[in-house]
Design a protein around this motif. Structure first.
Motif, mmCIF file in Angstrom:
data_model
loop_
_atom_site.group_PDB
_atom_site.id
_atom_site.type_symbol
_atom_site.label_atom_id
_atom_site.label_comp_id
_atom_site.label_asym_id
_atom_site.label_seq_id
_atom_site.Cartn_x
_atom_site.Cartn_y
_atom_site.Cartn_z
ATOM 1 N N ALA A 100 0.912 -1.163 -0.190
ATOM 2 C CA ALA A 100 -0.037 -0.108 0.104
ATOM 3 C C ALA A 100 0.943 1.334 -0.034
ATOM 4 N N LYS A 101 0.379 2.179 -0.829
ATOM 5 C CA LYS A 101 1.242 3.540 -0.651
ATOM 6 C C LYS A 101 0.038 4.752 -0.377
ATOM 7 N N LYS A 102 0.168 5.583 0.679
ATOM 8 C CA LYS A 102 -0.656 6.415 1.187
ATOM 9 C C LYS A 102 -1.462 7.031 -0.195
ATOM 10 N N GLY A 103 -2.718 7.206 -0.150
ATOM 11 C CA GLY A 103 -3.649 7.728 -0.988
ATOM 12 C C GLY A 103 -3.741 6.946 -2.436
ATOM 13 N N GLU A 104 -3.133 5.804 -2.518
ATOM 14 C CA GLU A 104 -2.916 5.182 -3.820
ATOM 15 C C GLU A 104 -3.680 3.684 -3.870
ATOM 16 N N ALA A 124 -4.398 -0.116 -1.811
ATOM 17 C CA ALA A 124 -3.750 -1.448 -1.392
ATOM 18 C C ALA A 124 -3.997 -2.499 -2.342
ATOM 19 N N TYR A 125 -2.780 -3.406 -2.555
ATOM 20 C CA TYR A 125 -2.916 -4.635 -3.588
ATOM 21 C C TYR A 125 -2.599 -5.598 -2.930
ATOM 22 N N LYS A 126 -2.791 -6.537 -3.384
ATOM 23 C CA LYS A 126 -2.480 -8.105 -3.221
ATOM 24 C C LYS A 126 -1.725 -8.614 -4.714
ATOM 25 N N ASN A 127 -0.459 -8.569 -4.589
ATOM 26 C CA ASN A 127 0.348 -8.640 -5.673
ATOM 27 C C ASN A 127 -0.137 -7.528 -6.645
ATOM 28 N N ASP A 128 -0.649 -7.669 -7.937
ATOM 29 C CA ASP A 128 -1.072 -6.541 -8.581
ATOM 30 C C ASP A 128 -2.512 -6.368 -8.639
#
Length: 269
Positions: free
Chosen positions: A132-136, A138-142
């Motif tokens: 995860a990146k702030k404001g972008e 969350a991801y599991k792999n892609d």
């Protein structure tokens, strides 16, 4: 944090997480020295220490002005979260690592002045990376995750609960907790706080309650969960303090409010 700097930081951290995970995976069957810390069930291995040292070396060489908050002694002695702080658990779920050789994770959260910017939870043996990146997001792999299910009924919810609410130092009356267990659809325990946070963010469980977790257990998970609309508080709904141990309740806001009002406050000692 500047977006371009965050991206560079993310890429470095991701590279190191994957490298460390590959090393652990490739050496999973090698002999280990296993010690105990606070109690016989609080395990630490040579792999925990070697992995944390690996991260410490990489971070300090690349970002000498950054700080590290970590479990195995290679971090800094911090009294605040000022500046950029890497919160690291090199192997979250050491007991699983020792006994099962699976269901453990590398947990890494990067904070600036107390605000979560980047989070990684790496399920090493399954080669699954939550990020995860702030404001972008969350991801599991892609694959992008979220948002959390805001409308799940308590009777339909699956909660992760560990056994510590049954101990002498439990914070909530065990009979109240038993009523909660009877009401929800089911309960689970996976033995890795980082993975349990990841599963809440993924939506395959609805909430996670634990009586006592350290900052490195939760640093990455808080960031991941926030990016899908979830929240992390203490079990009675207060803010989490990342420089000390906390009780933890991670879930969607609506479900959290319902459980706190109907069960936690009712059973609080």
């Amino acid at each position: 944090m500047d977006k371009s700097f965050r991206e560079s930081l993310f890429n470095h951290a991701k590279e190191w997480v994957l490298e460390a995970g590959a090393y652990i995976r490739n050496n999973i069957n090698e002999p280990l020295t296993i010690d105990t810390k606070s109690n016989p069930n609080d395990l630490v291995t040579t792999m925990d220490k070697e992995t944390e040292q690996y991260f410490s070396t990489k971070i300090k060489k690349t970002y000498p002005n950054h700080f590290i908050l970590s479990e195995e002694g290679f971090g800094d002695d911090l009294s605040s979260l000022d500046g950029i702080v890497w919160i690291l658990d090199p192997i979250d779920g050491t007991m699983n690592f020792v006994h099962q050789k699976r269901n453990f994770a590398i947990s890494l959260g990067i904070y600036q002045d107390g605000i979560g910017e980047i989070g990684f939870i790496y399920d090493v043996m399954s080669d699954v990376l939550y990020s995860a990146k702030k404001g972008e997001g969350a991801y599991k792999n892609d694959v992008k995750l979220g948002p959390v299910n805001e409308n799940v009924a308590l009777e339909d919810a699956i909660l992760v609960l560990n056994h510590f609410w049954l101990t002498k130092n439990r914070l909530v009356d065990e009979h109240v907790m038993q009523d909660l267990v009877k009401r929800v659809r089911g309960t689970r325990t996976y033995g890795s706080a980082a993975l349990e946070f990841a599963y809440v963010a993924e939506g395959i469980i609805d909430g996670y309650l634990s009586m006592r977790l350290a900052p490195w257990d939760i640093g990455a998970g808080i960031i991941l969960l926030k990016e899908v609309g979830g929240r992390t508080t203490t079990i009675d709904g207060n803010s989490v303090q990342l420089l000390e141990k906390n009780s933890i309740f991670a879930c969607s806001p609506k479900l959290g409010e319902k459980i706190v009002e109907e069960y936690i406050k009712k059973g609080k000692k």
